[in-house]
Design a protein around this motif. Structure first.
Motif, PDB file in Angstrom:
ATOM      1  N   TRP A   1       0.848  -1.154  -0.029  1.00 48.66           N
ATOM      2  CA  TRP A   1       0.051   0.030  -0.196  1.00 48.66           C
ATOM      3  C   TRP A   1       0.936   1.307   0.012  1.00 48.66           C
ATOM      4  CZ3 TRP A   1      -0.798   4.050   3.435  1.00 48.66           C
ATOM      5  CH2 TRP A   1      -2.005   4.883   3.443  1.00 48.66           C
ATOM      6  N   LEU A   2       1.851   1.226   0.679  1.00 51.46           N
ATOM      7  CA  LEU A   2       2.807   2.304   0.840  1.00 51.46           C
ATOM      8  C   LEU A   2       3.645   2.544  -0.526  1.00 51.46           C
ATOM      9  CD1 LEU A   2       4.143   2.124   4.719  1.00 51.46           C
ATOM     10  CD2 LEU A   2       2.498   3.884   3.669  1.00 51.46           C
ATOM     11  N   GLY A   3       4.031   1.315  -1.013  1.00 50.26           N
ATOM     12  CA  GLY A   3       4.754   1.365  -2.345  1.00 50.26           C
ATOM     13  C   GLY A   3       4.018   1.986  -3.350  1.00 50.26           C
ATOM     14  N   ARG A   4       2.867   1.509  -3.355  1.00 49.45           N
ATOM     15  CA  ARG A   4       1.849   2.212  -4.413  1.00 49.45           C
ATOM     16  C   ARG A   4       1.924   3.477  -4.570  1.00 49.45           C
ATOM     17  NH1 ARG A   4      -0.876  -2.618  -3.478  1.00 49.45           N
ATOM     18  NH2 ARG A   4      -2.431  -1.562  -2.094  1.00 49.45           N
ATOM     19  N   ARG A   5       1.786   4.262  -3.222  1.00 46.37           N
ATOM     20  CA  ARG A   5       2.039   5.730  -3.347  1.00 46.37           C
ATOM     21  C   ARG A   5       3.083   6.330  -3.848  1.00 46.37           C
ATOM     22  NH1 ARG A   5      -2.177   3.997  -2.358  1.00 46.37           N
ATOM     23  NH2 ARG A   5      -3.808   4.314  -0.793  1.00 46.37           N
ATOM     24  N   VAL A   6       4.017   5.574  -4.185  1.00 47.17           N
ATOM     25  CA  VAL A   6       5.507   6.203  -4.579  1.00 47.17           C
ATOM     26  C   VAL A   6       5.955   5.619  -5.859  1.00 47.17           C
ATOM     27  CG1 VAL A   6       6.437   6.976  -2.457  1.00 47.17           C
ATOM     28  CG2 VAL A   6       6.852   4.570  -3.097  1.00 47.17           C
ATOM     29  N   GLY A   7       4.843   4.840  -6.607  1.00 46.95           N
ATOM     30  CA  GLY A   7       5.003   4.346  -7.920  1.00 46.95           C
ATOM     31  C   GLY A   7       5.669   3.109  -8.029  1.00 46.95           C
ATOM     32  N   GLN A   8       5.854   2.217  -6.852  1.00 45.44           N
ATOM     33  CA  GLN A   8       6.270   0.790  -6.783  1.00 45.44           C
ATOM     34  C   GLN A   8       5.105  -0.092  -7.106  1.00 45.44           C
ATOM     35  OE1 GLN A   8       9.362   0.147  -7.008  1.00 45.44           O
ATOM     36  NE2 GLN A   8      10.265   2.149  -6.578  1.00 45.44           N
ATOM     37  N   THR A   9       5.349  -1.159  -7.575  1.00 45.84           N
ATOM     38  CA  THR A   9       4.744  -2.433  -8.000  1.00 45.84           C
ATOM     39  C   THR A   9       4.438  -3.166  -6.843  1.00 45.84           C
ATOM     40  OG1 THR A   9       6.316  -3.888  -8.715  1.00 45.84           O
ATOM     41  CG2 THR A   9       4.912  -2.489 -10.261  1.00 45.84           C
ATOM     42  N   GLN A  10       3.656  -4.167  -6.376  1.00 44.92           N
ATOM     43  CA  GLN A  10       3.417  -4.895  -5.306  1.00 44.92           C
ATOM     44  C   GLN A  10       4.641  -5.733  -5.025  1.00 44.92           C
ATOM     45  OE1 GLN A  10       1.065  -4.863  -2.820  1.00 44.92           O
ATOM     46  NE2 GLN A  10       1.857  -6.738  -1.780  1.00 44.92           N
ATOM     47  N   VAL A  11       5.147  -6.185  -6.263  1.00 43.21           N
ATOM     48  CA  VAL A  11       6.093  -7.423  -5.891  1.00 43.21           C
ATOM     49  C   VAL A  11       7.603  -6.739  -5.426  1.00 43.21           C
ATOM     50  CG1 VAL A  11       6.881  -6.801  -8.445  1.00 43.21           C
ATOM     51  CG2 VAL A  11       7.586  -9.201  -7.278  1.00 43.21           C
ATOM     52  N   VAL A  12       7.926  -5.345  -5.934  1.00 43.17           N
ATOM     53  CA  VAL A  12       9.002  -4.825  -5.515  1.00 43.17           C
ATOM     54  C   VAL A  12       8.808  -4.384  -4.031  1.00 43.17           C
ATOM     55  CG1 VAL A  12      10.042  -2.477  -5.567  1.00 43.17           C
ATOM     56  CG2 VAL A  12       9.472  -3.706  -7.721  1.00 43.17           C
ATOM     57  N   SER A  13       7.562  -3.837  -3.520  1.00 42.19           N
ATOM     58  CA  SER A  13       7.255  -3.622  -2.139  1.00 42.19           C
ATOM     59  C   SER A  13       7.363  -4.997  -1.168  1.00 42.19           C
ATOM     60  CB  SER A  13       5.932  -3.482  -1.974  1.00 42.19           C
ATOM     61  OG  SER A  13       5.760  -2.134  -2.934  1.00 42.19           O
ATOM     62  N   GLU A  14       6.985  -6.008  -1.768  1.00 38.60           N
ATOM     63  CA  GLU A  14       7.204  -7.272  -1.138  1.00 38.60           C
ATOM     64  C   GLU A  14       8.507  -7.875  -0.799  1.00 38.60           C
ATOM     65  OE1 GLU A  14       5.195 -10.194  -3.316  1.00 38.60           O
ATOM     66  OE2 GLU A  14       3.301  -9.396  -2.968  1.00 38.60           O
ATOM     67  N   MET A  15       9.711  -7.282  -1.732  1.00 34.05           N
ATOM     68  CA  MET A  15      11.063  -7.550  -1.733  1.00 34.05           C
ATOM     69  C   MET A  15      11.514  -6.768  -0.736  1.00 34.05           C
ATOM     70  SD  MET A  15      13.965  -7.077  -4.654  1.00 34.05           S
ATOM     71  CE  MET A  15      15.658  -7.070  -4.123  1.00 34.05           C
ATOM     72  N   MET A  16      10.951  -5.296  -0.749  1.00 32.10           N
ATOM     73  CA  MET A  16      11.489  -4.577   0.571  1.00 32.10           C
ATOM     74  C   MET A  16      11.234  -5.148   1.827  1.00 32.10           C
ATOM     75  SD  MET A  16      13.559  -2.165  -0.415  1.00 32.10           S
ATOM     76  CE  MET A  16      13.262  -1.443   0.934  1.00 32.10           C
ATOM     77  N   THR A  17       9.877  -5.639   1.673  1.00 32.49           N
ATOM     78  CA  THR A  17       9.174  -6.075   2.978  1.00 32.49           C
ATOM     79  C   THR A  17      10.210  -7.182   3.570  1.00 32.49           C
ATOM     80  OG1 THR A  17       7.047  -5.619   2.402  1.00 32.49           O
ATOM     81  CG2 THR A  17       7.151  -7.443   4.177  1.00 32.49           C
ATOM     82  N   GLY A  18      10.835  -8.120   2.830  1.00 32.45           N
ATOM     83  CA  GLY A  18      11.746  -9.032   3.365  1.00 32.45           C
ATOM     84  C   GLY A  18      12.899  -8.645   3.995  1.00 32.45           C
ATOM     85  N   VAL A  19      13.396  -7.569   3.551  1.00 30.23           N
ATOM     86  CA  VAL A  19      14.441  -6.859   4.277  1.00 30.23           C
ATOM     87  C   VAL A  19      14.115  -6.278   5.310  1.00 30.23           C
ATOM     88  CG1 VAL A  19      16.349  -5.067   4.007  1.00 30.23           C
ATOM     89  CG2 VAL A  19      15.893  -6.422   1.916  1.00 30.23           C
ATOM     90  N   LEU A  20      12.973  -5.480   5.321  1.00 31.58           N
ATOM     91  CA  LEU A  20      12.469  -4.813   6.791  1.00 31.58           C
ATOM     92  C   LEU A  20      12.185  -5.950   7.701  1.00 31.58           C
ATOM     93  CD1 LEU A  20       9.991  -2.339   5.187  1.00 31.58           C
ATOM     94  CD2 LEU A  20      12.676  -1.796   5.708  1.00 31.58           C
ATOM     95  N   LEU A  21      11.785  -6.925   7.537  1.00 33.62           N
ATOM     96  CA  LEU A  21      11.614  -7.703   8.624  1.00 33.62           C
ATOM     97  C   LEU A  21      12.595  -8.539   9.204  1.00 33.62           C
ATOM     98  CD1 LEU A  21       7.982  -9.677   7.540  1.00 33.62           C
ATOM     99  CD2 LEU A  21       8.449  -8.037   9.252  1.00 33.62           C
ATOM    100  N   GLY A  22      13.896  -8.274   8.290  1.00 32.55           N
ATOM    101  CA  GLY A  22      15.101  -9.204   8.656  1.00 32.55           C
ATOM    102  C   GLY A  22      15.819  -8.274   9.745  1.00 32.55           C
ATOM    103  N   PRO A  23      17.069  -8.839   9.972  1.00 28.35           N
ATOM    104  CA  PRO A  23      17.737  -8.082  11.119  1.00 28.35           C
ATOM    105  C   PRO A  23      18.184  -6.464  10.766  1.00 28.35           C
ATOM    106  CG  PRO A  23      19.381  -9.607   9.824  1.00 28.35           C
ATOM    107  CD  PRO A  23      17.869  -9.721   9.407  1.00 28.35           C
ATOM    108  N   SER A  24      17.893  -6.154   9.627  1.00 26.62           N
ATOM    109  CA  SER A  24      18.388  -4.849   9.006  1.00 26.62           C
ATOM    110  C   SER A  24      17.493  -3.800   9.673  1.00 26.62           C
ATOM    111  CB  SER A  24      18.311  -4.675   7.675  1.00 26.62           C
ATOM    112  OG  SER A  24      19.265  -5.602   6.923  1.00 26.62           O
ATOM    113  N   LEU A  25      16.214  -4.092   9.891  1.00 26.68           N
ATOM    114  CA  LEU A  25      15.118  -3.014  10.807  1.00 26.68           C
ATOM    115  C   LEU A  25      14.465  -3.666  11.892  1.00 26.68           C
ATOM    116  CD1 LEU A  25      13.904  -0.347  10.551  1.00 26.68           C
ATOM    117  CD2 LEU A  25      11.998  -1.117   9.397  1.00 26.68           C
ATOM    118  N   PHE A  26      13.633  -4.774  11.679  1.00 27.01           N
ATOM    119  CA  PHE A  26      12.897  -5.402  12.853  1.00 27.01           C
ATOM    120  C   PHE A  26      14.057  -5.993  13.948  1.00 27.01           C
ATOM    121  CE2 PHE A  26      10.166  -9.258  13.861  1.00 27.01           C
ATOM    122  CZ  PHE A  26       9.572  -8.747  15.081  1.00 27.01           C
ATOM    123  N   GLY A  27      15.140  -6.658  13.379  1.00 22.95           N
ATOM    124  CA  GLY A  27      16.193  -6.996  14.310  1.00 22.95           C
ATOM    125  C   GLY A  27      16.872  -5.982  14.926  1.00 22.95           C
ATOM    126  N   LEU A  28      16.804  -4.777  14.309  1.00 19.24           N
ATOM    127  CA  LEU A  28      17.513  -3.792  15.049  1.00 19.24           C
ATOM    128  C   LEU A  28      16.551  -2.968  15.932  1.00 19.24           C
ATOM    129  CD1 LEU A  28      20.228  -1.913  14.700  1.00 19.24           C
ATOM    130  CD2 LEU A  28      18.866  -0.608  13.214  1.00 19.24           C
TER     131      LEU A  28
END
Length: 425
Positions: free
Chosen positions: A26-53
C-alpha cells in the motif's frame, strides 16, 4: 521443538508476512512501486536490518535462524520449503502467459539484447571481483580469483526475470511486442547466468561433471518438453469446458507435470524455476487460461511473498560498517546499472526498437530482484561469498529493482502501454 509448536509458530509467521507485505504494498503504490517490489523490501525490513535492529529479541523469536547447536531452525526450513513452492508455481504461471509466437520472428533482436546483457556486466563483474578482492571481505578464503570473477560476473549479469514478468503483467503488457522481447531476453540471460553458476560450483568442487550435467541436462529437458511434451499435453485442453471451467483431475495432471519438471531441473543443477517456466510454456492454451485463474491469486498473494521475506532474513545492512565497504557497494551498484541497463538499452536500439521501447527494455533488464536473491542465497549457502558481499549484492538488487517501476512508468507510461496492448490485439 514439537510439531505442534512449529505449526503454531508457522501460522504467526505467515500472518506477519502477509500483513507486512500488504502494508508495504500500500505504501509502495503511493510512490509508484509495484506490489512485487514492495514485497522484496518487506523481506529486508522484517530481517535483522530493521525489525532485528528495533526489536532483536522479538525478531529472533519469530524468525529463529539456528538452533543452539548451530543447525538451521526447523521453522526456517518450513518457510524455505513454502517459498520454493511459491516460486515454482509463479514461474509456471509466467510460462503459461509467455507468448512464444510473438518472439518467433524476433529471435535475432532478443539474442542481441540478451547477449549485451550478459557480456558487458559479466566483464565488469569479473574486473570488479579481481580489483576489489583486497578491499573488503567478499569471498570465502578457498575461492580462487578465477572463481570469484566468474561468480560475481554471473551475479551482475542476472535479470529479475520473474519480477520483470510480474511488472509487465501488472502493467498489462506482458503479451505485447515489447513485453515479449523483454521476457525472451530476460529468460535467456538467466539461463546463461545459471550455466555460469554451474561452472563456478564445478570448479570449486573439482568436478566438471556438475557443469556438464547442468547444461546438458537442462538443454535436453527443454527439447523434450517443447518438442515432445507440448503435443502430448494438448490432451489437457479436453478437461476445460466451454465456460473455461477446469476439471480437478486435469488441474492435478498439469501440476504433476510442473512438479516433475521442477524436480528434473533442480536435480541436474539448473534450479527448479526454469523447469517450472518451461513446463508452463509447454501447456496448451485453453488449459493455461483456466489454470492461471485458479492458481494465480493464491500464488502471488500468499506463497510468493514468503520467498522475499525468507531472503530478507539473511540481509544484514549492519555489515556495511566501514567507508571501504560502502565504497565497494557504490562501485558495484554503479557498474551493475551501467553494465546491464545501458548495454541492453543500446542493444535494443541497434536491433531496431524505438528509443522509448529501448529505454523501457533497458530499465526492465536492469532490475535484479528475485533471481539475484536466488543466486546470492546459493552462493552464501555453498560458502562461495561472505555475508558482507551477500548484503552488498542484495543492496544492489534492491536499488536496481526500486528504479525499475518509476523509470518504466516515466518512460513508457500508461498511455503508451494501452496503445501497445491495442496494437497487439
Amino acid at each position: 521443538m514439537s510439531p505442534h509448536d512449529l505449526t503454531v509458530k508457522l501460522f504467526l509467521q505467515l500472518a506477519v508476512i502477509l500483513a507486512a507485505c500488504r502494508v508495504c504494498g500500500w505504501l509502495g503504490r503511493r510512490v509508484g512501486q509495484t506490489q512485487v517490489v514492495s514485497e522484496m523490501m518487506t523481506g529486508v525490513l522484517l530481517g535483522p536490518s530493521l525489525f532485528g535492529l528495533l526489536a532483536p529479541a522479538a525478531q529472533a523469536w519469530l524468525f529463529p535462524k539456528t538452533l543452539s547447536g548451530g543447525d538451521p531452525h526447523p521453522s526456517m526450513l518450513i518457510l524455505y520449503a513454502l517459498s520454493q513452492i511459491g516460486l515454482v508455481l509463479y514461474m509456471f504461471l509466467i510460462g503459461m502467459e509467455f507468448n512464444h509466437r510473438l518472439i518467433l520472428g524476433r529471435v535475432r533482436h532478443a539474442s542481441l539484447v540478451s547477449g549485451a546483457g550478459i557480456a558487458v556486466p559479466m566483464a565488469l563483474g569479473a574486473v570488479a571481483a579481481l580489483t576489489l578482492r583486497g578491499d573488503a571481505d567478499l569471498f570465502a578464503p578457498h575461492v580462487t580469483p578465477g572463481a570469484a570473477a566468474l561468480y560475481l560476473g554471473a551475479a551482475m549479469s542476472i535479470t529479475a526475470f520473474p519480477m520483470l514478468a510480474r511488472i509487465l503483467h501488472e502493467k498489462g503488457i506482458a503479451r505485447t511486442r515489447m513485453g515479449t522481447l523483454a521476457l525472451a531476453a530476460g529468460s535467456s540471460d538467466d539461463a546463461v547466468a545459471w550455466c555460469l553458476l554451474a561452472l563456478v560450483l564445478s570448479y570449486l568442487e573439482g568436478s566438471w561433471m556438475i557443469a556438464i550435467l547442468a547444461i546438458g541436462g537442462g538443454a535436453l529437458y527443454v527439447l523434450v518438453m517443447l518438442l515432445l511434451g507440448r503435443p502430448l499435453l494438448r490432451v489437457l485442453d479436453r478437461g476445460v469446458d466451454g465456460h473455461g471451467r477446469i476439471a480437478p483431475g486435469t488441474l492435478v495432471a498439469g501440476l504433476l507435470v510442473l512438479m516433475l519438471g521442477a524436480f528434473v531441473t533442480d536435480a541436474v543443477g539448473i534450479y527448479a524455476v526454469f523447469g517450472a517456466f518451461i513446463a508452463g510454456i509447454a501447456m496448451p492454451g485453453r488449459f493455461a487460461d483456466a489454470a492461471i485463474g485458479h492458481l494465480e491469486p493464491l500464488t502471488t498473494t500468499f506463497l510468493l511473498p514468503v520467498f522475499f521475506v525468507y531472503s530478507g532474513l539473511n540481509t544484514q545492512i549492519a555489515l556495511l560498517d566501514s567507508p571501504a565497504i560502502w565504497r565497494v557497494a557504490v562501485i558495484l551498484v554503479t557498474l551493475s546499472i551501467v553494465g546491464k541497463g545501458v548495454a541492453c538499452l543500446l542493444a535494443a536500439r541497434v536491433s531496431g526498437e524505438a528509443w522509448r521501447e529501448s529505454v523501457a527494455i533497458g530499465v526492465l533488464m536492469n532490475a535484479r530482484g528475485l533471481m539475484e536473491l536466488i543466486i546470492l542465497n546459493i552462493g552464501l549457502q555453498r560458502g562461495v561469498i561472505t555475508p558482507t558481499l551477500f548484503t552488498i549484492m542484495v543492496l544492489m538488487a534492491v536499488v536496481t529493482t526500486l528504479m525499475a517501476s518509476p523509470l518504466f512508468e516515466l518512460v513508457y507510461g500508461r498511455r503508451t502501454a494501452a496503445a501497445a496492448q491495442e496494437q497487439t490485439a
